[in-house]
Design an enzyme around this catalytic site. Structure first.
Site, PDB file in Angstrom:
ATOM      1  N   LYS A  54       0.470  -1.543  -0.303  1.00 14.98           N
ATOM      2  CA  LYS A  54       0.065  -0.145   0.308  1.00 14.98           C
ATOM      3  C   LYS A  54       0.929   1.261  -0.175  1.00 14.98           C
ATOM      4  O   LYS A  54       0.140   2.545  -0.571  1.00 14.98           O
ATOM      5  CB  LYS A  54      -0.948   0.004   1.146  1.00 14.98           C
ATOM      6  N   GLN A  98      -4.120  -1.091   9.574  1.00 14.18           N
ATOM      7  CA  GLN A  98      -4.312  -2.597   9.101  1.00 14.18           C
ATOM      8  C   GLN A  98      -5.064  -4.378  10.177  1.00 14.18           C
ATOM      9  O   GLN A  98      -4.911  -4.134  10.944  1.00 14.18           O
ATOM     10  CB  GLN A  98      -3.294  -3.991   8.712  1.00 14.18           C
ATOM     11  N   ASP A 121     -11.405   2.850   4.083  1.00 10.41           N
ATOM     12  CA  ASP A 121     -12.107   1.526   4.316  1.00 10.41           C
ATOM     13  C   ASP A 121     -12.733   1.524   3.772  1.00 10.41           C
ATOM     14  O   ASP A 121     -13.958   0.150   3.603  1.00 10.41           O
ATOM     15  CB  ASP A 121     -11.393   0.816   5.112  1.00 10.41           C
TER      16      ASP A 121
END
Ligand code: NAP
Length: 296
Positions: A54, A98, A121
């Site tokens: 990422k 994460q 997200d």
């Protein structure tokens, strides 16, 4: 006739180039540099590689990445404190924690602490609500990637029979909701199947568009697919581990057989996977525009 392969790898390149241009323009015209903060707790190898990927993807298109790596034993309180700091940091437009987090930390509590306007997200309940009422700001990344693959492959969605196999909160439910919205690139007639569905094949065989997110190799075989359908295989299954720990990746669809029936199909790897990070980049650019210019 063999199906056309919808390459997520190629499409991701195209969209990342488009985003790179958008980022350059934001910087030039408005002095805005989109920023993504990633928070990694512990050293789980898969999580480390996702976060690294990422960060690299951000660098390539001019998004500034702020990587926070914390020890596995960090307390929930300390993690929440970092999230709060990031919420108030004007250079950070998107925050990604994460998953999975260590067992002593309440994942929902951490995700819900993220400012919904930085929730790239798309997992915060505020953004789930926005998605349901059709005001999606940050669609969750994998479903957003699936929708792009369908639309940009030229598959008509309006009025299409669309069947989703899987009802998880991160893939099955959100993609079902996105595809039934009264919007371009959606407007489909959606059916959702799961492990309690009676006679799954009866549903999948009707599908003009079939999205499979079951997490089971060969969950969909050729006899379950309508000739001419577009098939999106979300599944990632690791099989045939070697002694060195390497594995082959396969999807949920029996690719070799189904590509002889379908008109279009995504491969695994190289289908949905590369689109997921791309949509994270898109959400980060949106977050920067949303916070600084009040436009999405
Ligand atoms: P999940 O949380 O395990 O959910 C799987 C869903 O599929 C459940 O709703 C389950 O039904 C249903 N299901 C399982 N086997 C089935 C079968 N044989 N027939 C019908 N329904 C079945 O998985 P997920 O998080 O949604 O992920 C699904 C797959 O996509 C996984 O392989 C995952 O690794 C992959 N994935 C890929 C990406 C990417 O970027 N490429 C991102 C996310 C996920 P019940 O609800 O009844 O249990």
């Amino acid at each position: 006739m063999t199906a056309e392969i919808i390459s997520g790898k190629d499409l991701a390149k195209v969209i990342r180039a488009e985003l790179g241009e958008e980022v350059a323009e934001l910087k030039e015209k408005h002095g805005i540099v989109p920023g993504l903060a990633t928070v990694l707790v512990g050293e789980d190898p898969a999580s480390v590689s996702y976060v690294t990927a990422k960060g690299k993807a951000c660098d390539k298109i001019g998004i500034k990445s702020f990587q926070h790596t914390l020890p596995a034993e960090i307390s929930e309180e300390e993690l929440l404190k970092l999230v709060d700091e990031l919420n108030h940091n004007d250079a950070v437009h998107g925050i990604l924690v994460q998953l999975p987090l260590p067992k002593h930390i309440n994942e929902s509590k951490v995700l819900y602490a993220i400012d919904p306007n930085k929730d790239v997200d798309g997992f915060h309940p505020v953004n789930v609500g926005r998605l349901v009422i059709g005001e999606e700001v940050f669609p969750p990344c994998t479903p957003a990637g699936i929708q792009e693959l369908i639309v940009r492959s030229g598959t008509p969605t309006e009025g299409a029979e669309l069947v989703v196999v899987g009802r998880s909160n991160i893939v099955g439910k959100p993609i079902s909701i996105m595809m039934l919205q009264k919007k371009a690139g959606a407007n489909s007639t959606v059916t959702i199947c799961h492990t309690r569905t009676r006679n799954i094949a009866q549903h999948t065989r009707r599908a003009d568009i079939l999205i499979v997110a079951a997490g089971k190799q060969n969950a969909v075989t050729a006899d379950m697919v309508k000739p001419g359908a577009t098939v999106i295989d979300v599944g990632v299954n690791r099989i045939g581990f070697t002694e060195s720990g390497k594995a082959k990746l396969v999807g949920d669809v029996d690719f070799e057989a189904v590509k002889e029936v379908a008109a279009k199909i995504t491969p695994v790897p190289g289908g949905v996977g590369p689109m997921t990070i791309t949509m994270l980049l898109r959400n980060t650019v949106r977050a920067a525009k949303f916070s600084q210019l009040q436009v999405a």
